[in-house]
Write a protein that holds these residues in place. Structure first.
Motif, PDB file in Angstrom:
ATOM      1  N   VAL A   1     -25.548  28.331  -7.211  1.00  0.00           N
ATOM      2  CA  VAL A   1     -24.788  28.555  -5.984  1.00  0.00           C
ATOM      3  C   VAL A   1     -25.723  29.206  -4.977  1.00  0.00           C
ATOM      4  N   ARG A   2     -25.919  28.510  -3.865  1.00  0.00           N
ATOM      5  CA  ARG A   2     -26.714  29.048  -2.755  1.00  0.00           C
ATOM      6  C   ARG A   2     -25.757  29.363  -1.627  1.00  0.00           C
ATOM      7  N   SER A   3     -25.839  30.573  -1.116  1.00  0.00           N
ATOM      8  CA  SER A   3     -24.908  30.989  -0.063  1.00  0.00           C
ATOM      9  C   SER A   3     -25.667  31.525   1.145  1.00  0.00           C
ATOM     10  N   ALA A   4     -25.004  31.445   2.297  1.00  0.00           N
ATOM     11  CA  ALA A   4     -25.610  31.898   3.548  1.00  0.00           C
ATOM     12  C   ALA A   4     -25.843  33.407   3.526  1.00  0.00           C
TER      13      ALA A   4
ATOM     14  N   GLU B   1     -29.401  33.518  -2.304  1.00  0.00           N
ATOM     15  CA  GLU B   1     -29.091  33.607  -0.881  1.00  0.00           C
ATOM     16  C   GLU B   1     -30.048  32.677  -0.148  1.00  0.00           C
ATOM     17  N   GLU B   2     -29.499  31.847   0.718  1.00  0.00           N
ATOM     18  CA  GLU B   2     -30.325  30.907   1.467  1.00  0.00           C
ATOM     19  C   GLU B   2     -30.004  31.061   2.959  1.00  0.00           C
TER      20      GLU B   2
ATOM     21  N   VAL C   1     -22.892  24.362  -3.982  1.00  0.00           N
ATOM     22  CA  VAL C   1     -22.837  24.431  -5.441  1.00  0.00           C
ATOM     23  C   VAL C   1     -23.525  23.190  -5.996  1.00  0.00           C
ATOM     24  N   GLN C   2     -24.430  23.397  -6.937  1.00  0.00           N
ATOM     25  CA  GLN C   2     -25.102  22.283  -7.608  1.00  0.00           C
ATOM     26  C   GLN C   2     -24.902  22.444  -9.099  1.00  0.00           C
ATOM     27  N   THR C   3     -24.381  21.388  -9.725  1.00  0.00           N
ATOM     28  CA  THR C   3     -24.191  21.389 -11.181  1.00  0.00           C
ATOM     29  C   THR C   3     -24.867  20.160 -11.762  1.00  0.00           C
ATOM     30  N   GLY C   4     -25.151  20.207 -13.041  1.00  0.00           N
ATOM     31  CA  GLY C   4     -25.757  19.055 -13.706  1.00  0.00           C
ATOM     32  C   GLY C   4     -27.086  18.684 -13.082  1.00  0.00           C
ATOM     33  N   ASN C   5     -27.313  17.388 -12.931  1.00  0.00           N
ATOM     34  CA  ASN C   5     -28.568  16.914 -12.354  1.00  0.00           C
ATOM     35  C   ASN C   5     -28.480  16.920 -10.860  1.00  0.00           C
TER      36      ASN C   5
ATOM     37  N   ARG D   1     -18.184  36.485  -6.319  1.00  0.00           N
ATOM     38  CA  ARG D   1     -18.849  35.722  -7.378  1.00  0.00           C
ATOM     39  C   ARG D   1     -17.890  35.424  -8.525  1.00  0.00           C
ATOM     40  N   SER D   2     -17.170  36.445  -8.941  1.00  0.00           N
ATOM     41  CA  SER D   2     -16.233  36.295 -10.053  1.00  0.00           C
ATOM     42  C   SER D   2     -15.151  35.265  -9.716  1.00  0.00           C
ATOM     43  N   ASN D   3     -14.583  35.358  -8.519  1.00  0.00           N
ATOM     44  CA  ASN D   3     -13.540  34.412  -8.101  1.00  0.00           C
ATOM     45  C   ASN D   3     -14.085  32.987  -8.028  1.00  0.00           C
ATOM     46  N   LEU D   4     -15.259  32.832  -7.441  1.00  0.00           N
ATOM     47  CA  LEU D   4     -15.857  31.510  -7.317  1.00  0.00           C
ATOM     48  C   LEU D   4     -16.184  30.929  -8.688  1.00  0.00           C
ATOM     49  N   GLN D   5     -16.742  31.758  -9.571  1.00  0.00           N
ATOM     50  CA  GLN D   5     -17.074  31.290 -10.918  1.00  0.00           C
ATOM     51  C   GLN D   5     -15.808  30.843 -11.649  1.00  0.00           C
TER      52      GLN D   5
END
Length: 160
Positions: free
Chosen positions: A114-117, A146-147, A156-160, A125-129
């Motif tokens: 997860v990259r966030s502004a 942080e980006e 959000v990036q998951t898997g490949n 974090r807990s809620n999002l997870q």
């Protein structure tokens, strides 16, 4: 002759049949990572294991002695011995990588980034997870970053 990839898949699947609880999987992954690291760090051991003139009995005795000192489980020791006896020990890093992949699928575990502004707080974090895990049906191991280049929100990036 079978390709190495097919062999890797078969050994990884066979190992998963033996260790199938999350605790056993995690223990086996840690132990085999330690074995791979130990072999990678020892030129002498790599030479003995790979040398065609060293008898299999000597290779097994050598690896058995080393693994016993590492205090790893009987399952991991036996798996290493099976690979060595079948002259497939050099495939252990690839087998381990495939084992991690299929065992994560088996126990419904995944990885996400997860990259966030802006930096997210613990509650965010807990809620999002929790929401991501529910949506994906996986227990997620999340890397947070942080980006500053993002204008707002998160990616959000998951898997490949």
């Amino acid at each position: 002759m079978k390709s190495n990839w097919m062999i890797v898949q078969k050994y990884a699947a066979s190992l998963l049949e033996v260790v199938n609880t999350e605790k056993q999987i995690d223990q086996t992954v840690k132990e085999l990572e330690d074995v791979v690291e130990m072999v990678d760090s020892s030129l002498d051991l790599r030479t003995v294991v790979a040398h065609p003139l060293v008898k299999i009995e000597q290779k097994l005795a050598c690896i058995d002695s080393i693994l016993a000192k590492m205090k790893i489980s009987k399952i991991s020791i036996n798996f290493c011995k099976v690979l060595l006896d079948a002259e497939r020990f050099e495939l252990l890093p690839k087998i381990l990588k495939e084992f991690i992949r299929i065992s994560d699928d088996h126990i419904k575990r995944g990885k996400a980034t997860v990259r966030s502004a802006k930096a997210l707080g613990e509650i965010e974090r807990s809620n999002l997870q929790e929401r991501l895990q529910k949506k994906l049906g996986l227990k997620l191991e999340i890397s947070w970053a942080e980006e500053k280049s993002l204008l707002g929100g998160f990616v959000v990036q998951t898997g490949n």
